[in-house]
Structures are given as C-alpha cells and as structure tokens.
Scaffold this motif. Sequence first.
Motif, PDB file in Angstrom:
ATOM      1  N   ALA B 298       7.285   5.120   1.429  1.00 14.80           N
ATOM      2  CA  ALA B 298       6.437   4.712   0.292  1.00 14.80           C
ATOM      3  C   ALA B 298       5.506   3.565   0.706  1.00 14.80           C
ATOM      4  O   ALA B 298       4.359   3.506   0.258  1.00 14.80           O
ATOM      5  CB  ALA B 298       7.314   4.279  -0.876  1.00 14.80           C
ATOM      6  N   SER B 299       5.996   2.672   1.576  1.00 18.01           N
ATOM      7  CA  SER B 299       5.164   1.526   1.959  1.00 18.01           C
ATOM      8  C   SER B 299       3.958   1.970   2.793  1.00 18.01           C
ATOM      9  O   SER B 299       2.876   1.401   2.690  1.00 18.01           O
ATOM     10  CB  SER B 299       5.982   0.476   2.702  1.00 18.01           C
ATOM     11  N   ILE B 300       4.149   3.010   3.619  1.00 18.85           N
ATOM     12  CA  ILE B 300       3.023   3.525   4.422  1.00 18.85           C
ATOM     13  C   ILE B 300       1.979   4.145   3.481  1.00 18.85           C
ATOM     14  O   ILE B 300       0.787   3.811   3.546  1.00 18.85           O
ATOM     15  CB  ILE B 300       3.516   4.561   5.463  1.00 18.85           C
ATOM     16  N   ILE B 301       2.449   5.009   2.592  1.00 20.66           N
ATOM     17  CA  ILE B 301       1.522   5.667   1.660  1.00 20.66           C
ATOM     18  C   ILE B 301       0.891   4.612   0.744  1.00 20.66           C
ATOM     19  O   ILE B 301      -0.320   4.619   0.498  1.00 20.66           O
ATOM     20  CB  ILE B 301       2.257   6.751   0.831  1.00 20.66           C
ATOM     21  N   GLY B 302       1.727   3.675   0.275  1.00 23.19           N
ATOM     22  CA  GLY B 302       1.239   2.626  -0.633  1.00 23.19           C
ATOM     23  C   GLY B 302       0.187   1.749   0.022  1.00 23.19           C
ATOM     24  O   GLY B 302      -0.830   1.427  -0.602  1.00 23.19           O
ATOM     25  N   ALA B 303       0.424   1.384   1.292  1.00 22.94           N
ATOM     26  CA  ALA B 303      -0.533   0.514   1.990  1.00 22.94           C
ATOM     27  C   ALA B 303      -1.882   1.218   2.129  1.00 22.94           C
ATOM     28  O   ALA B 303      -2.943   0.614   1.929  1.00 22.94           O
ATOM     29  CB  ALA B 303       0.006   0.124   3.360  1.00 22.94           C
ATOM     30  N   VAL B 304      -1.825   2.516   2.454  1.00 24.08           N
ATOM     31  CA  VAL B 304      -3.066   3.285   2.604  1.00 24.08           C
ATOM     32  C   VAL B 304      -3.776   3.397   1.248  1.00 24.08           C
ATOM     33  O   VAL B 304      -4.990   3.177   1.141  1.00 24.08           O
ATOM     34  CB  VAL B 304      -2.769   4.691   3.193  1.00 24.08           C
ATOM     35  N   TYR B 305      -2.991   3.685   0.196  1.00 27.22           N
ATOM     36  CA  TYR B 305      -3.585   3.826  -1.135  1.00 27.22           C
ATOM     37  C   TYR B 305      -4.219   2.509  -1.599  1.00 27.22           C
ATOM     38  O   TYR B 305      -5.362   2.480  -2.071  1.00 27.22           O
ATOM     39  CB  TYR B 305      -2.520   4.278  -2.145  1.00 27.22           C
ATOM     40  N   MET B 306      -3.453   1.420  -1.434  1.00 24.70           N
ATOM     41  CA  MET B 306      -3.946   0.117  -1.898  1.00 24.70           C
ATOM     42  C   MET B 306      -5.195  -0.305  -1.112  1.00 24.70           C
ATOM     43  O   MET B 306      -6.117  -0.893  -1.669  1.00 24.70           O
ATOM     44  CB  MET B 306      -2.866  -0.958  -1.771  1.00 24.70           C
ATOM     45  N   ALA B 307      -5.185   0.017   0.203  1.00 23.49           N
ATOM     46  CA  ALA B 307      -6.362  -0.330   1.019  1.00 23.49           C
ATOM     47  C   ALA B 307      -7.578   0.438   0.500  1.00 23.49           C
ATOM     48  O   ALA B 307      -8.671  -0.127   0.359  1.00 23.49           O
ATOM     49  CB  ALA B 307      -6.100  -0.001   2.480  1.00 23.49           C
ATOM     50  N   GLY B 308      -7.369   1.722   0.185  1.00 19.88           N
ATOM     51  CA  GLY B 308      -8.457   2.540  -0.370  1.00 19.88           C
ATOM     52  C   GLY B 308      -8.940   1.968  -1.692  1.00 19.88           C
ATOM     53  O   GLY B 308     -10.140   1.867  -1.952  1.00 19.88           O
ATOM     54  N   PHE B 309      -7.986   1.546  -2.506  1.00 20.15           N
ATOM     55  CA  PHE B 309      -8.274   0.970  -3.819  1.00 20.15           C
ATOM     56  C   PHE B 309      -9.141  -0.300  -3.653  1.00 20.15           C
ATOM     57  O   PHE B 309     -10.152  -0.471  -4.337  1.00 20.15           O
ATOM     58  CB  PHE B 309      -6.923   0.619  -4.470  1.00 20.15           C
ATOM     59  N   VAL B 310      -8.731  -1.146  -2.701  1.00 23.36           N
ATOM     60  CA  VAL B 310      -9.466  -2.397  -2.459  1.00 23.36           C
ATOM     61  C   VAL B 310     -10.865  -2.089  -1.921  1.00 23.36           C
ATOM     62  O   VAL B 310     -11.857  -2.666  -2.363  1.00 23.36           O
ATOM     63  CB  VAL B 310      -8.684  -3.313  -1.478  1.00 23.36           C
TER      64      VAL B 310
END
Lengths: 248, 410
Positions: B298-310
């Motif tokens: 989840a942290s890998i997917i979350g980090a990618v998602y949050m980076a995209g969001f930012v």
Amino acid sequence: MNFDDYRKYIFVFIITSVIFFTAFAISNYSDKKRIQNIQSIEDKIALDLLSSETQFNLLKELSCKAIDNSVLSQELNSIAEKLTYAEENLGVTNPEVIRLKKYYSVLQVKDYLLMKQVDQKCKQKLIFILYFYSNKGDCADCKKEGYVLTDLREEYPELRVYSFDYNLDFPIIKTLQAVFKLKNTLPAIIIGLPATTGTAQAGDETHYGFKSREEIENLMPILVKLKAAREKAQNTATSTATTTQKKK
Amino acid sequence: MIEVSQIIPYIFLFAALYFQIFLLLTFFENREMIGKRVSRTSTHYPSVAVLVPCYNEEKTVAGTVESLFSLDYPKDKLHIVIIDDGSTDSTFEVMKTFEYHPQVTLLQKENGGKYTALNLGLSLTNTELVGCLDADSFVASNALIEIVKCFDDATIMAVMPAIKIWNPKTVLERMQKAEYDMGIFVRKMFGIMNTIQVTPGAFSLFRKRVFDELGGFKEAHNTEDMEIALRMQSNHYRIENAHMAHVYTVAPNTIRALYNQRIRWTYGFLKNVLDYRFMLFNKKYGHLGILTLPFAIASIIGAVYMAGFVVINFANYMLEKIVKFQTVGFQWDGIGVDWFFLNTQSLPILIIFTLVTTLLILVNGKKLSGGTMKPSRDILYFLLLYGLMAPMWLTKALYNSALSKKSSWK
C-alpha cells in the motif's frame, strides 16, 4: 496472533482516529473562524452603509463635503478577496458561503445605489464597474477578468468594482439581470462613469467577453486622468515637504 | 457530493499514520529492553563462514575482507569464502592478495548471478552459521559477536544487522544516511514483531540448517535476500535484528545509480510478494501477513498516488500563476500575514501530523544507530528530497512489475 495483538490493533486504530478527528476539528474550527471574520466585516459594512444613508438623508441640511465616500471601497475589496478564498476552500456549494455571498451582494447593490445618488447630487467623480461572473466552470475567462479588475482596483482607488455571481439564486441578482438586460455571456462588465462627465451612465455600456486592462482603460479614460492628477498632487506635496525641511 | 478521488488521499494518509503509530507504540512498549546492553548467555562460539560474492568489486573488496579480519571473534571459528562471479575487472587479482591467509578460501566461477555465487559458497561450507557480506560493505569489529548473541536463543534462525552508510559526504549520501537510520528503527521493530521481510546481503547470518532444510538461494528477481527471508517466514523460521551490530555500506553517489538500485529493490520486493501472496492478509503469518506486507504494498501505491496528486495540484497552481502573469504581468503576492489565508484544510494538517510521526521515527532511528536525537542535516535532506525522488523509482518499479520487465542487478 493472540488477544494482546488484536487489542494493539484496535488501540492503534483508536489513536489514529483521534489524530484524524483532531485534524478535522482544527480545520473545522478555523473555517468557522473564517466565516466569523467575514461576518464581522459585513457587519462593519452594514454599519457604514447605514451611516452613509443617514448622511445622505441629512444632505438637505448638510453640505456635500460631509459625505464620506471612501469608507466602503477598501472594506469591499477585502471582503471580495476573502469570499473568493472561502469559495475555493470551503466550496461554492457551502451554505454559509452562499449566505455570505448573498449578503455581500445586497451590500454592494446598496452601496452602488447610494453612491450613484451622491454622485448625482454632489457631482462627485464616482467611477464604477458592475462585474458579472460565473464559477460553475462555464466561464473560462472569468478568472482572468477577475485578475484584471483586481489589478485595476489596486491601481485606481477611485474605481469601485461590484462583482456578482451571475448564477447566484437570489432575487437581487435576477433584478440586476433584468434591469441591465444581461445576456448569459460571461464575463460581463457594465461600466459606470460620473454623471458630471455627461457621457455614459451605468447600464449604457455593457461589455461581454474578456476585456483586458488596456481595453478597460480605453473605455474609461477618466481613470488615467485621475491617476495623473493624483500623482501630480503627491509630487507637489513631497517637494513642498522637502523644501520646508531644507529651509529649517 | 464527495468524490472518490477526494477520499483516496485520506485513506493513504490514515494507513501511513496507522503504520507509523504501530511502530512507535511497539518502540515505546519495548524501549527498556531495546536500550539494555545484553551480555552473552553462552560461552560457546559457533563456527561461522562468511560468503563474500564479488562481481567487479576491485575497489572495495579488499576493504571488505580486511574488516572481516578485524572482527572481534575467535580466528579459528571464522572462515571467509570469497567468490568471484566472473568479474571482468581486476577483482580476482585483488582477491589473490588473500590467497595464503589461513581464514580465507578463494573461489572463481563464470558469471551466473549473485545467488549462484552464494550457493557455490554454501555447497562448500559446513559451519554452524553462514553469513554473507556484499563486497561493497564493511563490518564493525563487534558486529559478529552482537549477532551471535542473538543465536543464543535456539528459536532464532537468522539475524540481520543494523546497516549504516559508509562515510556520507554528499547531499545524496546524507539523505540516504537518514533513510538507513530510519531503516534501523523500522527493522528493529520488525524484529520485535517477527515481521522481517529481508535479510540483506550486508552481513545477515543464518543457521546452516536453514539452507539444509529450505534449500539454497534463488534467483528471485535479483533480490535473493528478500526471497530467502519470505521463504523463512512462510515456514515460520524466526528472523531477528541485532541493532548493535553495525555494518557499513557504500551508498550510490549519483541519482542514476540510486534510481537503478531502488528500482531493482522495489521490483524484486513486488515480484517476491507476488510469489508469496498466500501470506497476504493471512493471520497464520502474524503481523507480517496482516500488517507489514500489505502495508509495504500500500505504501508503494500510496506514494505514487500522492506524488501524482501533488504534481497535478502543483501544475494547476503554476498554470493559474502563468494565466495571471499573462493577464496582468508579474505581481508579487507577498508573504501573507493574514491568518485568514493560511491553508487549514484537513489534508495539509494530516500531512503535517504524518511528517511529525516520520520525524519521531527518524530521530529515534538516529539514536538507535548510535547517534543523538538532535535533528541533523541528514534528516533535513531526507525530508526535503526523499519525497521528491522516491516516487520516481517506485513508479518505474510498479510499471516494470506490471510488464514483468526485469531490472539488472548491477
């Protein structure tokens, strides 16, 4: 996995939830404070308006010099910025934001009507723009027009800009649309020039679509003249002060 | 109406906070035990073989072997096996300088990958404990004895050390130092929770019977150290962490090298977890199955998602600024002193809370690795840069995993 492990999972869940709710509570609290701040500015404007109206009623007995027309413009600018921010952050559909916008619209219309009468009776140089926008996502140029009008308002303190949400479900907005026979082509600006100029009056010139700073300045040459006069007065005041200092 | 895209960042932040609080709670529950210096309960010194696989390590292999010679451990109990995996540089010539050393055995083979070199060493070893040491790492003199202490507990089947960055100088190396210090904290907690999911090549030691019973190292998507740990965990073999055993590793000193290394690690992790997916959400595997493995994914997917969001939010912000610039020219917005315009939406507040818990882990990791709790430049670099860089290799690794596009191990 034993009982203690499950208890730990639940305990951590509770701590995390508490942190989450704390963040929401802080956010909620500051939103309320923001709304209170806007309300307090509105109350001040309402009081100022009441004061101006009273002054106006006393006009027959007082001279035009007693009318102070500089009170509201800065307050209206401040509330406009804060309302824009509140719209972006609390949401355009937030009931409190909508209520504030309606109240703000009433204040603007009252100020507009009062100042128009002051302008006619006292021959003051009152210049204003009525600006209609939409933030429903159907007006690509509204944001740009907002930048231009904010910029102009900062450059020319003599200019009063009254902005209205075209889609606001409020009788006053509908009345304004009917009075000025507005089409739903936004952004729309209505330019109001002083009665003393003997040229256009508010409602005579309705412009649809984006108008750049230069275009608006061309439509309102008096703005440039007033600025030049203001700067000249300031320079004279500065040079007088310098000469007086030298003499000392 | 709240959109799903608005909820997703909150879900990831909740998961991140939950996990960090879980680790911190584990730390505070065991703080006394962690801080206590444990003395050995046995006078027996098990025989140890350390395998040093090399592939083009001419610059560092000598230092690695010298550090093994300096280990505070009976010489007759420590054997060093250096394996050249078909190096194309002068690694073997450097290795030959240790040819006549009584503790050393030299082996040379055709290039076949790290796991083949390790398996060759394993096949010629019959000691109680077997360890491996990458040829770009160096051990502190107390490292082995600290690790051996853990084996006094008969249930422990493997022990991993605390890995630190060797002589960090540049901003990139210092950023990695903070990351490794944080890793020391996380691994220690994983050890306590019995959820260690990697036995790094930097001086992890195993009981020899682990390989006799479970087989040797596998290719495992170029991350044999993750696969063996997961294989052990799936067979309920306990892995411990010896946070007082310090091992130093040379950090990649260019962004490109770091990027490639991390793509390999993340890709390997994802593929290995896929191979051991039966452990996910399986309470038979304790905290590893329920918490750490699902969270790691989840942290890998979350980090990618949050980076995209930012990135999207920042792009929108910049676009707005450009439109404003084109409309009215440059205007200095100034630094607002009015609290009214301070962003107090719940998302940024939660991000700050998450950063605070990250900072708590960072400073405790720093202390656990032998430093002080005082915030340092390393932590600053980590907080400023890691969040910008990590999503790049995580995204690429996710992409590679989806397409099964293997990354090279060198």
